[in-house]
Design a protein around this motif. Structure first.
Motif, PDB file in Angstrom:
ATOM      1  N   LEU A   1      57.605 -10.120  37.207  1.00 53.85           N
ATOM      2  CA  LEU A   1      57.841  -9.442  35.907  1.00 53.85           C
ATOM      3  C   LEU A   1      58.859 -10.341  35.181  1.00 53.85           C
ATOM      4  O   LEU A   1      58.685 -10.902  34.324  1.00 53.85           O
ATOM      5  CB  LEU A   1      57.799  -8.052  35.987  1.00 53.85           C
ATOM      6  CG  LEU A   1      58.285  -7.469  34.723  1.00 53.85           C
ATOM      7  CD1 LEU A   1      56.556  -7.589  33.949  1.00 53.85           C
ATOM      8  CD2 LEU A   1      58.430  -6.014  34.920  1.00 53.85           C
ATOM      9  N   LEU A   2      60.014 -10.264  36.133  1.00 49.54           N
ATOM     10  CA  LEU A   2      61.226 -10.639  35.453  1.00 49.54           C
ATOM     11  C   LEU A   2      61.188 -12.185  34.981  1.00 49.54           C
ATOM     12  O   LEU A   2      61.715 -12.727  34.048  1.00 49.54           O
ATOM     13  CB  LEU A   2      62.404 -10.418  36.301  1.00 49.54           C
ATOM     14  CG  LEU A   2      62.825  -8.708  36.225  1.00 49.54           C
ATOM     15  CD1 LEU A   2      63.809  -8.659  37.154  1.00 49.54           C
ATOM     16  CD2 LEU A   2      63.121  -8.316  34.728  1.00 49.54           C
ATOM     17  N   PRO A   3      60.916 -12.936  36.082  1.00 55.27           N
ATOM     18  CA  PRO A   3      60.856 -14.477  35.775  1.00 55.27           C
ATOM     19  C   PRO A   3      59.841 -14.818  34.540  1.00 55.27           C
ATOM     20  O   PRO A   3      60.087 -15.914  33.959  1.00 55.27           O
ATOM     21  CB  PRO A   3      60.176 -15.334  36.884  1.00 55.27           C
ATOM     22  CG  PRO A   3      60.514 -14.200  38.024  1.00 55.27           C
ATOM     23  CD  PRO A   3      60.581 -12.633  37.564  1.00 55.27           C
ATOM     24  N   GLU A   4      58.690 -14.269  34.660  1.00 59.31           N
ATOM     25  CA  GLU A   4      57.663 -14.586  33.327  1.00 59.31           C
ATOM     26  C   GLU A   4      58.298 -13.768  32.004  1.00 59.31           C
ATOM     27  O   GLU A   4      58.019 -14.873  31.008  1.00 59.31           O
ATOM     28  CB  GLU A   4      56.410 -13.665  33.791  1.00 59.31           C
ATOM     29  CG  GLU A   4      55.433 -14.004  32.633  1.00 59.31           C
ATOM     30  CD  GLU A   4      54.834 -15.437  32.731  1.00 59.31           C
ATOM     31  OE1 GLU A   4      54.505 -15.825  31.657  1.00 59.31           O
ATOM     32  OE2 GLU A   4      54.929 -16.143  33.928  1.00 59.31           O
ATOM     33  N   LEU A   5      58.817 -12.745  31.812  1.00 59.95           N
ATOM     34  CA  LEU A   5      59.283 -12.237  30.714  1.00 59.95           C
ATOM     35  C   LEU A   5      60.726 -12.659  30.248  1.00 59.95           C
ATOM     36  O   LEU A   5      60.751 -12.976  28.971  1.00 59.95           O
ATOM     37  CB  LEU A   5      59.013 -10.782  30.590  1.00 59.95           C
ATOM     38  CG  LEU A   5      57.583 -10.148  30.644  1.00 59.95           C
ATOM     39  CD1 LEU A   5      57.704  -8.513  30.597  1.00 59.95           C
ATOM     40  CD2 LEU A   5      56.740 -10.967  29.707  1.00 59.95           C
TER      41      LEU A   5
ATOM     42  N   PRO B   1      58.526 -16.699  23.850  1.00 63.64           N
ATOM     43  CA  PRO B   1      59.867 -15.901  23.539  1.00 63.64           C
ATOM     44  C   PRO B   1      60.147 -15.190  25.052  1.00 63.64           C
ATOM     45  O   PRO B   1      59.336 -14.793  25.623  1.00 63.64           O
ATOM     46  CB  PRO B   1      59.721 -14.995  22.467  1.00 63.64           C
ATOM     47  CG  PRO B   1      58.197 -14.888  22.407  1.00 63.64           C
ATOM     48  CD  PRO B   1      57.353 -15.897  23.046  1.00 63.64           C
ATOM     49  N   SER B   2      61.589 -15.075  24.790  1.00 55.69           N
ATOM     50  CA  SER B   2      62.242 -14.451  25.848  1.00 55.69           C
ATOM     51  C   SER B   2      62.473 -12.960  25.565  1.00 55.69           C
ATOM     52  O   SER B   2      62.875 -12.646  24.417  1.00 55.69           O
ATOM     53  CB  SER B   2      63.738 -14.847  26.352  1.00 55.69           C
ATOM     54  OG  SER B   2      64.352 -14.282  27.316  1.00 55.69           O
ATOM     55  N   PHE B   3      62.168 -11.922  26.687  1.00 58.13           N
ATOM     56  CA  PHE B   3      62.238 -10.485  26.448  1.00 58.13           C
ATOM     57  C   PHE B   3      63.486 -10.002  27.412  1.00 58.13           C
ATOM     58  O   PHE B   3      63.583 -10.537  28.663  1.00 58.13           O
ATOM     59  CB  PHE B   3      60.942  -9.908  26.726  1.00 58.13           C
ATOM     60  CG  PHE B   3      60.022 -10.087  25.807  1.00 58.13           C
ATOM     61  CD1 PHE B   3      59.839  -9.707  24.596  1.00 58.13           C
ATOM     62  CD2 PHE B   3      58.968 -11.136  26.294  1.00 58.13           C
ATOM     63  CE1 PHE B   3      58.850  -9.980  23.635  1.00 58.13           C
ATOM     64  CE2 PHE B   3      57.951 -11.715  25.120  1.00 58.13           C
ATOM     65  CZ  PHE B   3      57.844 -10.947  23.943  1.00 58.13           C
ATOM     66  N   GLN B   4      63.998  -9.156  27.020  1.00 58.31           N
ATOM     67  CA  GLN B   4      65.362  -8.526  27.652  1.00 58.31           C
ATOM     68  C   GLN B   4      64.724  -7.330  28.257  1.00 58.31           C
ATOM     69  O   GLN B   4      64.364  -6.512  27.729  1.00 58.31           O
ATOM     70  CB  GLN B   4      66.453  -8.486  26.968  1.00 58.31           C
ATOM     71  CG  GLN B   4      67.611  -7.743  27.803  1.00 58.31           C
ATOM     72  CD  GLN B   4      68.214  -8.864  28.610  1.00 58.31           C
ATOM     73  OE1 GLN B   4      68.113  -9.964  28.454  1.00 58.31           O
ATOM     74  NE2 GLN B   4      68.729  -8.533  29.707  1.00 58.31           N
ATOM     75  N   LEU B   5      64.871  -7.035  29.639  1.00 59.70           N
ATOM     76  CA  LEU B   5      64.113  -6.026  30.238  1.00 59.70           C
ATOM     77  C   LEU B   5      65.252  -5.142  30.951  1.00 59.70           C
ATOM     78  O   LEU B   5      66.517  -5.741  31.456  1.00 59.70           O
ATOM     79  CB  LEU B   5      63.209  -6.396  31.357  1.00 59.70           C
ATOM     80  CG  LEU B   5      61.934  -7.161  30.893  1.00 59.70           C
ATOM     81  CD1 LEU B   5      60.954  -7.456  31.906  1.00 59.70           C
ATOM     82  CD2 LEU B   5      61.195  -6.582  29.863  1.00 59.70           C
TER      83      LEU B   5
END
Length: 691
Positions: A558-562, A567-571
């Motif tokens: 999840l984290l590497p992909e998003l 665009p980049s998403f902050q989780l």
């Protein structure tokens, strides 16, 4: 008393028993007026010598019903022929001879006696030890005796033991130190053999097998006896076999090793282990079977009694059997008495497990762990007269359970959890029962049991012992009082109003719990922070709700992909973004849900098992309700069974009405998955966007 002649009992023609023990009688002279006695007890007197002249009046007299007890007299000698032509029912000579030589001479001296039963030996606590010696019992050859009991002798070998027992029909060894029999052939008409309280470690079948006419065999109370090594199949006339109270471990019972052609009674109670590996196929005439207080297997697991059509008595008490099949007692059509205390029954078989026992008169189910009685449980027991349900966990006794028990006379339900009986049950109990034991139950003495308390008082008037152990448990101010002494003044109008108010209050409390208590924490947090809808800054694109057991997927997929894509998403994930030192609830709500545009819910069996995941999901739903802008995106990581969702009603309902993403290990499916997830995250500040 120095002489029986001193007694003036001639005017008691119906006198049958005379106890003259522990007197000063020193002669065995029996007056003719005592010839009609059945028992004459002269034990512990001072008879040291038996003269031939003293017994002259017994010769030829009709004394065949007389039992003469001379035990505990220190007899030193008996005149030869003293008992010739004398007939007795029983002669008791226990503890009379201080030495084996005296015993041998005395047995020779009573030659010519005709007797049904002869008992010789010593008391266990006697200081005089009598040892068996060769030809000790040769005097038996001159007697006409049918039943011989030997007690307390020290026997180390049995050579010549059976030399004069050809006509004896019953032989009993009790409290001897006998540990083995010598190998010898026996010509005997013996029909009964008993070996009790001995030192044997193996059953003496090489002797027993010689007794071709044996009908009754008892080998009991032998602590060292642990196994049965030999077959008894040669005893084809055996009707009664008692091997109780030993330490027998028998791996395979009741096959060829036990003769079943004529066997009617079989007792294996109080042993270590009895393995039932067969279906009693060779015992068509068996009437009683006792396995109580022995560990047994297969009972209740297989229908092992199918061929015992004639069995009338079955005792499985304290065997710890667990009955799991409906056909546990199939085949027992003629069973009259069934005892199963301290066994257990699978709840789903109770309604039918006794259905073929139509001849049953007594059923003992003490301490069987019963909590409920199905209405059909005793439906086929029309002839049942005695029912014991004591020491179970019953909270009620429905009248419907008892209605089919037309012949019931005795009912025992003591020591259950019954607080009272319904009016219908009281009517059934009042009809035909002779005895009812209701003691030691935690009875409620409030107005709800007014009719039951009145019935107890009525029954106590008829039978004062009926309610001796019927005591109140509640209410507290009546605790310990006898039910028959409780006199209530009940106003049923007030009671009904109180009950109605109680129902309303409970309903309101449930509403408060559902709509207020569950959300009060969030509401207080909301007010405490002085939250304003437009002023809150969204730091993250999504707060990830997941089980710690699924953390590997979050880190590696999840984290590497998003966060590393374009665009980049902050989780927001708890192991990285929660602040140390703050309450977990505060981190979840303020640092996670409040600061995120969406809630990303990762569903899996691990999620279902986690209480924290369920809590975070509810918080996200609540925040969505308050703010109307927090999106909830569901991702199904692993399949979830229907039964796993039965305790999570909210999630189950939400899944059935919302579109969710499904993770797939297939490479092409993954591309579609990530594309749909990015699209959902891009449309921020929109709730439940179609995926």
């Amino acid at each position: 008393l120095a002489s029986l002649s001193e007694l003036q009992v001639g005017h008691f023609p119906s006198l049958q028993e005379l106890n003259a023990a522990k007197n000063c009688i020193d002669r065995l002279h029996i007056p003719s007026f005592l010839f009609k006695l059945h028992v004459l007890d002269l034990r512990a007197n001072r008879i040291a010598k038996i003269n031939k002249k003293d017994l002259d009046n017994l010769r030829g007299a009709n004394t065949s019903n007389l039992s003469l007890i001379l035990s505990h007299n220190s007899i030193n000698s008996i005149d030869p022929g003293a008992f010739r032509f004398v007939t007795l029912q029983l002669l008791h000579l226990k503890g009379c001879f201080s030495h084996e030589d005296i015993m041998k001479a005395s047995l020779n001296a009573i030659s010519g006696l005709r007797i049904q039963k002869l008992l010789i030996g010593q008391y266990r606590n006697s200081s005089a030890k009598v040892h068996f010696k060769e030809n000790l019992l040769e005097g038996l050859c001159g007697l006409e005796v049918e039943e011989l009991t030997i007690m307390g002798l020290y026997i180390t070998f049995t050579n010549t033991f059976f030399g004069c027992m050809e006509n004896i029909t019953s032989l009993r060894f009790i409290h001897t130190n006998l540990y083995q029999f010598s190998h010898e052939s026996i010509a005997s008409n013996m029909q009964k053999f008993e070996l009790k309280y001995s030192a044997i470690v193996k059953t003496p079948f090489y002797i027993i097998s010689e007794l071709k006419n044996l009908k009754e065999l008892r080998i009991t109370n032998n602590e060292r006896l642990t196994n049965i090594d030999y077959s008894l199949e040669t005893l084809d006339k055996l009707e009664f076999l008692d091997l109780s109270k030993n330490n027998i471990m028998m791996r395979s019972c009741c096959d060829e090793s036990i003769p079943g052609k004529s066997l009617k009674h079989l007792n294996f109670s109080y042993n270590s282990y009895i393995g039932l590996r067969s279906f009693f196929l060779n015992m068509p005439h068996l009437l009683s079977l006792d396995l109580s207080h022995s560990k047994v297997d297969s009972v209740g697991q297989f229908p092992i009694f199918m061929t015992l059509y004639n069995l009338t008595y079955l005792d499985l008490s304290y065997t710890s059997c667990h009955f799991v099949i409906h056909c546990s007692f199939c085949g027992l059509f003629n069973l009259v008495e069934l005892r199963v205390p301290h066994t257990t029954f699978a709840p789903d078989i109770l309604a039918s497990v006794f259905q073929n026992l139509s001849s049953l008169r007594l059923l003992d189910m003490e301490s069987c762990g019963l909590r409920n009685l199905p209405n059909e449980m005793f439906g086929h027991l029309k002839r049942l007269q005695v029912l014991n349900l004591s020491k179970n966990k019953l909270m009620e006794l429905p009248a419907s359970v008892l209605l089919s028990l037309f012949a019931l006379q005795h009912l025992n339900i003591r020591s259950n959890n019954i607080q009272g009986l319904s009016n219908d049950t009281i009517q059934v109990l009042s009809k035909s029962l002779e005895k009812v034991d209701l003691s030691d139950n935690p009875y409620d003495c409030s107005c709800t049991q007014e009719q039951f308390l009145m019935w107890v008082r009525e029954m106590s008037i008829k039978n004062p012992n009926f309610s001796n152990h019927l005591e109140c448990k509640t209410p507290e101010h009546l605790q310990g009082s006898l039910l028959r002494d409780v006199n209530l003044k009940c106003s049923w109008t007030l009671i009904y109003i109180a009950m109605l108010l109680s129902v309303v209050i409970v309903f309101l409390l449930l509403l408060v719990y559902h709509f207020y208590l569950k959300n009060s924490f969030l509401y207080l947090c909301f007010c405490h922070r002085g939250y304003k809808k437009s002023a809150t800054e969204k730091t993250y694109d999504a707060f990830v709700i997941h089980s710690s057991l699924d953390e590997e997927w979050v880190r590696e997929e999840l984290l590497p992909e998003l966060e590393g894509g374009d665009p980049s998403f902050q989780l927001c994930v708890h192991y990285r973004n929660f602040e140390a030192g703050k309450l977990i609830l505060e981190n979840i709500f303020y640092n996670g849900i409040c600061c995120s545009r969406n809630a990303l819910v990762l569903l899996s069996p691990n999620f279902i098992e986690s209480k924290w995941c369920s809590f975070e999901f509810r918080l996200a739903l609540f925040w969505r309700f308050l703010e109307d802008e927090c999106g909830i995106i569901l991702i199904l990581l692993e399949p979830i069974r229907e039964d796993q969702l039965k305790h999570m009603y909210v999630l189950k309902k939400y899944l059935s009405s919302k579109t969710y993403l499904k993770w797939d290990k297939n490479h092409k499916e993954r591309e579609v998955f990530w594309k749909r997830l990015r699209k959902a995250l891009t449309q921020s500040r929109k709730v439940d966007v179609p995926l």
